[in-house]
Design an enzyme around this catalytic site. Structure first.
Site, PDB file in Angstrom:
ATOM      1  N   GLY A   1       0.883  -1.250  -0.065  1.00  0.00           N
ATOM      2  CA  GLY A   1       0.022  -0.005   0.086  1.00  0.00           C
ATOM      3  C   GLY A   1       0.876   1.441  -0.041  1.00  0.00           C
TER       4      GLY A   1
ATOM      5  N   ASN B   1       1.567   3.295  -2.317  1.00  0.00           N
ATOM      6  CA  ASN B   1       1.107   4.242  -3.158  1.00  0.00           C
ATOM      7  C   ASN B   1       0.534   5.509  -2.805  1.00  0.00           C
ATOM      8  OD1 ASN B   1      -1.128   2.452  -2.884  1.00  0.00           O
ATOM      9  ND2 ASN B   1      -2.096   4.063  -4.078  1.00  0.00           N
TER      10      ASN B   1
ATOM     11  N   GLY C   1      -0.733   8.132   0.950  1.00  0.00           N
ATOM     12  CA  GLY C   1      -0.900   7.995   2.483  1.00  0.00           C
ATOM     13  C   GLY C   1       0.507   7.589   3.489  1.00  0.00           C
TER      14      GLY C   1
ATOM     15  N   SER D   1      -2.787   0.453  15.075  1.00  0.00           N
ATOM     16  CA  SER D   1      -3.263   1.578  15.320  1.00  0.00           C
ATOM     17  C   SER D   1      -3.851   1.863  16.657  1.00  0.00           C
ATOM     18  CB  SER D   1      -4.860   1.673  14.435  1.00  0.00           C
ATOM     19  OG  SER D   1      -5.328   2.947  14.794  1.00  0.00           O
TER      20      SER D   1
ATOM     21  N   TYR E   1     -12.802  -2.334  12.073  1.00  0.00           N
ATOM     22  CA  TYR E   1     -11.251  -1.690  11.850  1.00  0.00           C
ATOM     23  C   TYR E   1     -10.639  -1.982  13.262  1.00  0.00           C
ATOM     24  CZ  TYR E   1      -7.466   1.517  10.713  1.00  0.00           C
ATOM     25  OH  TYR E   1      -6.476   1.989  10.295  1.00  0.00           O
TER      26      TYR E   1
END
Length: 345
Positions: free
Chosen positions: A31, A33, A35, A165, A215
């Site tokens: 990921g 690409n 952020g 997180s 999440y």
């Protein structure tokens, strides 16, 4: 000047002369690409000319655009390219691993010394190509299989970073305004989570709460995975978990209501220093958190740091719940069954 290497041309960014040496180690960023992943890849490329960064992404077009931007700002001598990887498909993960193995064996890539497990999804309940609930399937099961397939390919010393997180921790969520709306995790058996079935705390969730709770629960799985992996790694390979903090402007809000999306992308990124003063200290631009994430791969001071949890630059304890060893071991075993591999002892 342009050179060919495996997936295409790669400029060496040294204007008129070749670098003194080619990159000597490969690192994969899933990921990467946009952020946080993009910020991490950029920081890796600026840290040392020794890095060959692979952006592992499901969308080749978006990934290639990111690679072109990264090349323009990379340190002379470092290199970056993209390889296709869809973590929502176990077949894609296996294909990626097979191609990478062939390229490493052929000498097309420097030895593999780093892996950043960053990619994640958060949105309406959907299912992967293999029938797993997408939040859990992409963020945990896809990375679980990827890491297990990468371990035999890694050369020591090597480091793995797993993006978790602070939302996995009820104590941290208590500091966040309720308007942000991320419920605490609702753990269930791993096989039930793979089917999209959360624990009893989620019984009365509406669609928004369901999205947030899946999440936070998956981020708890990321911490369990980190600790279970640390117990299995050979000497010379380390793994640590990372909390990037709240990052306004990143893609996780893509399915928020329109007003919240506007605030997330257009207003909050402009007032981050103010938000740190009045709302929450753990708020950062993606570039800041990306640099802190890259540190887990490149900082010599962390060469022996293993099985720890970092909030940005700080090593801190993770949630009380995250130290449940029985849950972590069950997650490890069941994830092996779900992904069809033999579990590491």
């Amino acid at each position: 000047m342009t050179q060919k290497s495996g997936m295409g041309s790669m400029r060496t960014h040294n204007d008129d002369t070749e670098p003194a040496s080619l990159p000597s180690q490969t690192v994969i960023v899933t990921g990467g690409n946009s952020g946080l992943g993009y910020g991490c890849a950029s920081a890796l490329l600026l840290a040392s000319p020794s890095w060959h960064v692979i952006i592992a992404c499901r969308d080749p077009g978006r990934a290639q655009k990111a690679v072109e931007k990264l090349r323009d700002s990379a340190r002379p001598g470092s290199r970056v390219e993209t390889m296709e990887l869809d973590l929502a498909s176990l077949a894609s993960v296996r294909s990626f691993a097979a191609k990478l193995k062939d390229r490493l064996k052929a000498g097309e890539l420097p030895p593999l010394h780093g892996l950043v497990c960053n990619a994640a999804v958060q949105g309406a309940r959907t299912f992967t190509a293999d029938g797993f609930e997408s939040t859990f399937g992409v963020s945990h099961l896809g990375h679980y299989l990827l890491v297990n397939l990468m371990l035999p390919l890694m050369e020591k010393p090597a480091r793995i970073a797993v993006v978790a997180s602070g939302v996995h921790d009820p104590a941290e969520l208590a500091k966040v305004p309720a308007s942000i709306g991320v419920p605490v995790p609702a753990w269930n058996t791993p096989k039930a989570l793979a089917r999209g079935e959360l624990g009893p705390e989620a019984a009365n969730d509406n669609a928004a709460a369901d999205r947030g709770r899946r999440y936070s629960t998956t981020k708890l799985a990321n911490v369990y995975f980190t600790y279970a992996l640390e117990r299995r790694l050979p000497e010379g390979i380390t793994v640590n978990a990372f909390d990037p903090g709240l990052m306004p402007g990143t893609g996780l809000a893509r399915e928020y209501p329109a007003v919240l999306r506007f605030a997330w992308h257009s207003i909050l990124p402009r007032v981050i220093p103010l938000l740190r003063l009045v709302l929450l200290k753990n708020i950062h631009r993606a570039e800041e958190s990306g640099k802190a994430l890259a540190r887990l791969i490149v900082d010599p001071a962390l060469v022996s740091t293993n099985g720890k949890y970092f909030e940005g630059l700080r090593e801190i304890p993770s949630s009380v719940e995250s130290y449940d060893k029985d849950r972590a071991e069950e997650l490890w075993r069941d994830s092996a069954t779900l992904t069809g591999i033999e579990p590491l002892p």
